[in-house]
Design an enzyme around this catalytic site. Structure first.
Site: not given
Ligand code: GDP
Ligand code: MN
Length: 387
Positions: A109, A197
């Site tokens: 992530y 993101e």
């Protein structure tokens, strides 16, 4: 403002961030056409809705042939997906993103966002990719590494290397990671983003680091600097009331209560919500109609408030500073006549030409209840909706 994954991927490409190959599709035929241009024999058919958690909701399908691409595309288009983020009503799928299927070894992530506490852009990275980062943050916050970025110098090499080390990346992976996060930071700054993101950032079996998902949100207050972004807006994904508010340049946020609020100035709008709460009721919205409240804007605001079926009464709270109260009063009267307000309407006017404004309201023949103070207005509207 949010955009779709396939649109975010375009920005990734512009900023040198490695992504899986792919293109959007609006029909099953198009989906197959796109797939034919990809390496194959594995493809991914991805629902494009403004929401995460699509994988778990069945919105991301791995297709092992062109036939399967067609089957999944037909299934997904027009279907309603209910994810953790959409609410129980879900979101209808009208667009797809068809990508090459890649062999994933591990998912990471990485994101950039604004950290309110330090007033800086923060990079967050974790070896716990693919899962929901909110859960990682809640249960195992030590698994998220944060790097706060000094705006005068930008992201530093040692920050990217430190994060890569925490993720357990080797030398070659670190080099790829640095290129990716540097691109993300440049994109974040250049386009005034509120979020960039990648979840997951995948390490592939062939050693490449590739963005498998892409999320880019823009700061609404900076959109005037990026007029070209307007065409990326997908209004079918947005609350119709918010779309309407955007048209009139109103700052509007729907809430759960039943008293519609129309106010000029964000601070006064918040104080108005507070005082409604203080007297035991709940506001239906935040609405700041700004300094230049023309009759047209006031009418637009009324329409939006009234289109909310929960609204049982409206409280107008205007402080006439630059705008004069008599002008605003005329706007309110005109708007009430145009739109036909059927719920109780309480108006509190204060400031320049307040007396003239009140006179216009009381002689208009409309069912408007004047108020002398914020407290008075809040108590009056609450009493009226209970009556
Ligand atoms: P989200 O659930 O809305 O965040 O959608 P994502 O785009 O992140 O996809 C969900 C999951 O699908 C990913 O975490 C991956 O595990 C999986 N996935 C997506 N593309 C591929 C692919 O090309 N190959 C493999 N093996 N898995 C994929
Ligand atoms: Mn994802």
């Amino acid at each position: 403002m949010k955009i779709h994954e396939y649109q975010a991927v375009e920005f990734f490409r512009q900023y040198g961030i490695a992504t899986a190959k792919g293109a959007p599709a609006f029909t099953p035929d198009e989906a197959v056409e796109v797939a034919k241009t990809l390496p194959g024999p594995v493809y991914v058919v991805k629902a494009q809705i403004h929401s995460g958690g699509r994988g778990k909701a069945g919105g991301v399908k791995i297709a092992k042939s062109l036939d399967e691409v067609r089957t999944y595309a037909s299934q997904l288009l027009g279907a309603t997906l209910v994810t953790k983020q959409t609410g129980p009503e879900g979101k209808q799928v009208n667009r797809l993103f068809i990508t090459e299927g890649v062999d994933i070894e591990k998912e990471y992530y990485v994101s950039f966002a604004v950290d309110g506490a330090t007033a800086r852009v923060v990079m967050m990275a974790s070896a716990e990719g693919g899962t929901e980062i909110e859960e990682v943050a809640a249960n195992t916050p030590e698994k998220i590494v944060k790097e706060y970025i000094d705006p005068t110098v930008g992201i530093r090499g040692y920050q990217a290397r430190h994060a890569a080390g925490m993720l357990g990346l080797d030398g070659d992976e670190t080099k790829q990671f640095i290129k990716i996060v540097t691109g993300m930071y440049r994109l974040f700054m250049a386009m005034d983003c509120s979020l960039v993101e990648i979840n997951p950032l995948a390490k592939l079996k062939d050693g490449r680091m590739v963005a498998i998902d892409a999320k880019v949100n823009f700061d609404d207050n900076a959109l005037f600097r990026h007029k070209e972004l307007e065409e990326l807006r997908d209004v079918t994904e947005e609350d119709p009331k918010e779309v309407e508010a955007h048209k009139y340049d109103l700052n509007y946020i729907p809430l759960k209560g039943n008293i519609g609020c129309m106010v000029n100035g964000a601070g006064l709008a918040m104080a108005t919500m507070d005082i409604i709460k203080y007297f035991g009721a709940a506001p239906a919205n935040f609405l700041d109609c700004g300094g230049g409240a023309t009759a047209e804007k006031v009418a637009g605001a009324f329409e939006i408030l009234l289109s909310d079926k929960e609204v049982k009464g409206i409280m107008v709270n205007i402080f006439g500073g630059i705008m004069k109260c008599d002008v605003i009063a005329e706007g309110i009267v005109e708007a009430s006549r145009q739109v036909g307000v059927k719920v109780p309407l309480v108006v509190r006017l204060e400031g320049t030409n307040a007396e003239k404004g009140k006179e216009i309201l009381s002689s208009s023949g409309l069912n408007i209840t004047p108020a002398d103070s914020m407290a008075d207005a809040a108590q009056k509207i609450i009493a009226l909706i209970k009556a």
